[in-house]
Motif scaffolding. Structure first.
Motif, PDB file in Angstrom:
ATOM      1  N   ASP A 117       0.858  -1.187   0.000  1.00 48.87           N
ATOM      2  CA  ASP A 117       0.000   0.000   0.000  1.00 48.87           C
ATOM      3  C   ASP A 117       0.899   1.244   0.000  1.00 48.87           C
ATOM      4  OD1 ASP A 117      -2.248   1.619   0.069  1.00 48.87           O
ATOM      5  OD2 ASP A 117      -2.534   1.435   2.243  1.00 48.87           O
TER       6      ASP A 117
ATOM      7  N   TYR B 254       2.159   2.423   3.453  1.00 55.88           N
ATOM      8  CA  TYR B 254       1.237   2.303   4.593  1.00 55.88           C
ATOM      9  C   TYR B 254       1.163   0.849   5.090  1.00 55.88           C
ATOM     10  CZ  TYR B 254      -0.067   7.182   4.432  1.00 55.88           C
ATOM     11  OH  TYR B 254      -0.021   8.549   4.503  1.00 55.88           O
TER      12      TYR B 254
ATOM     13  N   HIS C 169      -2.175  -1.037  11.677  1.00 54.81           N
ATOM     14  CA  HIS C 169      -1.749  -2.314  11.087  1.00 54.81           C
ATOM     15  C   HIS C 169      -0.253  -2.262  10.819  1.00 54.81           C
ATOM     16  CE1 HIS C 169      -3.540   0.530   8.152  1.00 54.81           C
ATOM     17  NE2 HIS C 169      -2.346   0.419   7.597  1.00 54.81           N
TER      18      HIS C 169
ATOM     19  N   PHE D 141     -10.618  -1.549   1.248  1.00 59.22           N
ATOM     20  CA  PHE D 141     -10.181  -1.637  -0.157  1.00 59.22           C
ATOM     21  C   PHE D 141     -11.003  -2.627  -0.974  1.00 59.22           C
ATOM     22  CE2 PHE D 141      -5.509  -0.497   1.094  1.00 59.22           C
ATOM     23  CZ  PHE D 141      -5.892   0.819   1.301  1.00 59.22           C
TER      24      PHE D 141
ATOM     25  N   PHE E  59      -7.684  -3.148   5.955  1.00 62.78           N
ATOM     26  CA  PHE E  59      -7.241  -2.679   4.630  1.00 62.78           C
ATOM     27  C   PHE E  59      -6.804  -3.908   3.811  1.00 62.78           C
ATOM     28  CE2 PHE E  59      -7.384   0.893   7.461  1.00 62.78           C
ATOM     29  CZ  PHE E  59      -7.974   1.867   6.678  1.00 62.78           C
TER      30      PHE E  59
ATOM     31  N   GLN F  56      -1.781  -5.994   5.165  1.00 63.13           N
ATOM     32  CA  GLN F  56      -1.789  -5.032   6.281  1.00 63.13           C
ATOM     33  C   GLN F  56      -2.574  -5.588   7.485  1.00 63.13           C
ATOM     34  OE1 GLN F  56      -3.362  -2.102   3.434  1.00 63.13           O
ATOM     35  NE2 GLN F  56      -1.905  -0.627   4.260  1.00 63.13           N
TER      36      GLN F  56
ATOM     37  N   ARG G 212       1.434  12.928  11.928  1.00 69.49           N
ATOM     38  CA  ARG G 212       0.106  12.719  11.361  1.00 69.49           C
ATOM     39  C   ARG G 212      -0.170  11.244  11.635  1.00 69.49           C
ATOM     40  NH1 ARG G 212      -1.854   8.821   7.520  1.00 69.49           N
ATOM     41  NH2 ARG G 212      -3.617   9.705   6.407  1.00 69.49           N
TER      42      ARG G 212
ATOM     43  N   GLU H 290      -5.904  11.373  11.504  1.00 65.84           N
ATOM     44  CA  GLU H 290      -6.693  11.107  10.300  1.00 65.84           C
ATOM     45  C   GLU H 290      -7.922  10.333  10.762  1.00 65.84           C
ATOM     46  OE1 GLU H 290      -6.965   8.595   6.188  1.00 65.84           O
ATOM     47  OE2 GLU H 290      -6.225   7.750   8.045  1.00 65.84           O
TER      48      GLU H 290
ATOM     49  N   HIS I 203      -3.734  12.311  -0.621  1.00 66.24           N
ATOM     50  CA  HIS I 203      -3.366  11.301  -1.614  1.00 66.24           C
ATOM     51  C   HIS I 203      -4.424  10.200  -1.744  1.00 66.24           C
ATOM     52  CE1 HIS I 203      -2.108   9.892   2.306  1.00 66.24           C
ATOM     53  NE2 HIS I 203      -2.209   8.660   1.825  1.00 66.24           N
ATOM     54  N   ASP I 204      -5.517  10.308  -1.008  1.00 67.41           N
ATOM     55  CA  ASP I 204      -6.565   9.275  -1.057  1.00 67.41           C
ATOM     56  C   ASP I 204      -7.808   9.697  -1.832  1.00 67.41           C
ATOM     57  OD1 ASP I 204      -5.132   7.459   0.547  1.00 67.41           O
ATOM     58  OD2 ASP I 204      -5.856   8.412   2.384  1.00 67.41           O
TER      59      ASP I 204
ATOM     60  N   ARG J 201      -6.639   5.224  -6.307  1.00 69.31           N
ATOM     61  CA  ARG J 201      -6.211   6.580  -5.948  1.00 69.31           C
ATOM     62  C   ARG J 201      -4.998   7.070  -6.733  1.00 69.31           C
ATOM     63  NH1 ARG J 201      -5.616   4.498   0.045  1.00 69.31           N
ATOM     64  NH2 ARG J 201      -4.832   2.788  -1.227  1.00 69.31           N
TER      65      ARG J 201
ATOM     66  N   ARG K 287      -1.946  10.785  -7.419  1.00 71.83           N
ATOM     67  CA  ARG K 287      -0.587  10.525  -6.924  1.00 71.83           C
ATOM     68  C   ARG K 287       0.469  10.607  -8.024  1.00 71.83           C
ATOM     69  NH1 ARG K 287      -2.012   5.230  -3.111  1.00 71.83           N
ATOM     70  NH2 ARG K 287      -3.337   6.362  -1.656  1.00 71.83           N
TER      71      ARG K 287
HETATM   72  C1  NOJ Z   1      -5.009   6.201   5.188  1.00 69.93           C
HETATM   73  C2  NOJ Z   1      -3.907   6.530   4.241  1.00 69.93           C
HETATM   74  O1  NOJ Z   1      -3.963   7.901   3.921  1.00 69.93           O
HETATM   75  C3  NOJ Z   1      -4.113   5.640   3.032  1.00 69.93           C
HETATM   76  O2  NOJ Z   1      -3.306   6.019   1.952  1.00 69.93           O
HETATM   77  C4  NOJ Z   1      -3.889   4.218   3.450  1.00 69.93           C
HETATM   78  O3  NOJ Z   1      -4.176   3.366   2.368  1.00 69.93           O
HETATM   79  C5  NOJ Z   1      -4.808   3.831   4.614  1.00 69.93           C
HETATM   80  N1  NOJ Z   1      -4.853   4.841   5.631  1.00 69.93           N
HETATM   81  C6  NOJ Z   1      -4.338   2.563   5.258  1.00 69.93           C
HETATM   82  O4  NOJ Z   1      -3.125   2.775   5.923  1.00 69.93           O
END
Ligand code: NOJ
Length: 545
Positions: free
Chosen positions: A62, A65, A105, A150, A168, A172, A202, A270, A331-332, A399, A403
């Protein structure tokens, strides 16, 4: 020691999505030294600091992540020395540096997960993650009906028949936050980066760490495209009361460092929780300092929707004494210049949106490329990298379109992102030549010049600090209008003017009577000092008389 300067209260922070910001090498992937090399751009832009997305050791399922070692740098992005050099250089420019913490995770390549797999059912190693037996005669059915953000089930079965939970991707696995070792290990990570000198964190998926321990079925798991606000459909997976003590603990650690050297550090969550009152619980005085106001990020292009989102978030955070933290992109999500409409209309709206965002009280986060008005890129299917594309059965493009590596200069890919011969990890589209930093820097009407101007004014004008926002009732239908009073903010500037921000989301000209002076506009407007003619999808800053 005096009162610590909580520098974030009116800061503008810039999200660096590291893979796509700047590549100092030839591999087509951005890296830490690339970020260092582009700090002059951020300095000139006028932001107060950066948040860098994960650069830790990771198999990149990911794109970082999925963390295999939270206290080391992945060779793809550099090494610890490159991070330290970046931090020193950023501080020399007066820029704060936030790093990403990913505590929900780990990667399935994390040594603890590998050990859990090897140790087998019932072992203490498995207790660090969420392993369960399945349902059905042979345990062939997942332990409950939870789905992954996802797409597909949130459970994966391992060779010995047990299942593990992953909110996710299967790469993960979710930690079990009831386990003291999980808590201790993350505290060590927090301290590790504080010891390196970061100005804050963050924090990824703040609302997800603790699950209902019985793991009951969720009433109605969301279907369709990737959804982020999920706590209503999945009340047993998200926003559990148990998460808060984790942030109280981290707050204590951060305060300990700050008390020691007088440098205030910030924790930013977040938190995808739709109910503003539930969201505000994350920023109570002894928890996180900030949490993104995603209600505004998800609001449609409508003055009424914006007013509701802003009012609700300001009211809820005020109840706990925290500022609201504004953001339009990351970025999401689909980039604003495409999310609000196509082509020229989308860009016009994105520019107006940015100007309104930057007039709000409290911290603002910009996403890299917002300052260039970049559109969402339609990445060809065979070049797509986001796991969402495959996990959704190729239903959601994922996404990647937000990016694509930044265009810095030149007429063809890689547009200064990498060395000329390199191929960026996601293809850059043809039209990027007109959108490069270089091209925009010399165009007075460009989005880059607009954002630079807005940030310079935000620094200079006392009205644009963390003070109050007062809605104006004389806004025409389809318009949003508010005052930012300067009074009382800086005792040494008693005559500093107030600022009025008006945004039109309508498709016709709007005429308003506001005596004053024009400060900045997202597009040309008609103004004679009394009568303002606001064209469609435009924001204006005025200093009223
Ligand atoms: C939020 C992150 O901004 C995203 O890019 C990621 O896929 C998920 N959390 C899982 O970590």
């Amino acid at each position: 020691m005096g009162v610590m300067h909580r520098w974030w209260l009116d800061a503008v922070l810039y999200e660096v999505y590291i893979r796509s910001f700047a590549d100092s090498g030839h591999d087509g992937v951005g890296d830490l030294t690339g970020v260092s090399s582009r700090l002059p751009h951020l300095h000139e832009l006028g932001v107060d600091g950066i948040w860098i997305t994960p650069f830790y050791r990771s198999p990149m399922a990911d794109h970082g992540y999925d963390v295999a070692d939270h206290r080391d740098v992945d060779p793809l992005f550099g090494d610890l020395a490159a991070f330290d050099a970046l931090l020193t250089e950023a501080h020399r420019y007066g820029l704060k540096v936030l790093v990403d913490l990913v505590p929900n995770h780990s990667s399935n390549a994390h040594p603890a997960f590998r050990a859990a797999l090897a140790a087998g059912p019932g072992s203490p190693e498995r207790d660090l993650y969420i392993f369960r037996d399945g349902h059905g005669e042979n345990g062939q059915l997942p332990p409950n009906n939870w789905v992954s953000v996802f797409g597909g089930p949130a459970w994966t079965r391992v060779a010995d028949g047990q299942w593990y939970l992953h909110l996710f991707a299967p790469e993960q696995p979710d930690w079990d936050w009831r386990h003291p070792e999980v808590r201790a290990d993350h505290e060590a990570t927090v301290r590790f980066w504080l010891d390196h000198g970061v100005d804050g964190f963050r924090i990824d998926v703040t609302h997800g760490l603790v699950k209902n321990s019985v793991l009951p079925d969720n009433p109605q798991p969301p279907a369709g495209d990737i959804a982020f606000f999920r706590e209503r459909a999945e009340p047993h997976s998200w926003d559990q009361d148990g998460v808060h003590e984790i942030y109280q603990r981290w707050r204590t650690i951060v305060e300990e460092y700050s008390r020691h050297d007088g440098r205030a550090r910030v924790l930013v969550g977040e938190t995808w929780v739709a109910d503003p009152h539930r969201l505000a619980r994350y920023v109570r005085p002894d928890e996180l300092h900030l949490t993104f106001a995603f209600a505004l990020l998800t609001a449609p292009w409508s003055a009424a929707a914006w007013r509701t989102a802003i009012t609700d978030d300001l009211a809820a955070t005020a109840e706990v004494g925290a500022p609201a933290t504004w953001v339009l992109a990351n970025h999401d999500v689909v980039r604003p210049a495409s999310r609000y409409g196509d082509g020229a209309t989308g860009l016009r709206r994105a520019r107006a949106a940015l100007l309104t965002l930057l007039a709000l009280p409290g911290p603002v986060f910009l996403y890299q490329g917002d300052e260039l008005g970049l559109p969402q890129v339609d990445v060809p299917p065979d070049a797509r990298q986001d796991p969402v594309w495959e996990r959704s059965g190729r239903q959601s493009p994922g996404r990647d379109g937000a990016r694509v590596p930044l265009p810095w200069s030149g007429l063809r890919s890689p547009y200064g992102f990498s060395a000329d011969a390199a191929t960026p990890w996601l293809p850059q589209p043809e039209g990027f030549a007109d959108l490069t930093v270089d091209a925009q820097a010399s165009d007075p009407m460009s989005t880059l010049v607009l954002v630079r101007s807005a940030l310079a004014l935000r620094r200079a004008l006392p009205a644009l600090g963390g003070g109050p926002l007062r809605w104006r009732d004389d806004a025409a239908p389809g318009c949003l209008a508010f005052d930012r009073p300067a009074v009382g903010r800086l005792p040494d500037m008693p005559d500093a003017p107030d600022l009025t921000c008006v945004m039109s989301t309508t498709d016709t000209d709007v005429t308003l009577a506001i005596p004053g002076r024009l400060v900045l506009a997202s597009n040309p407007v008609g103004y004679d000092g009394i009568t303002l003619t606001l064209p469609p999808d435009t924001t204006v800053w005025l200093a009223p008389r």
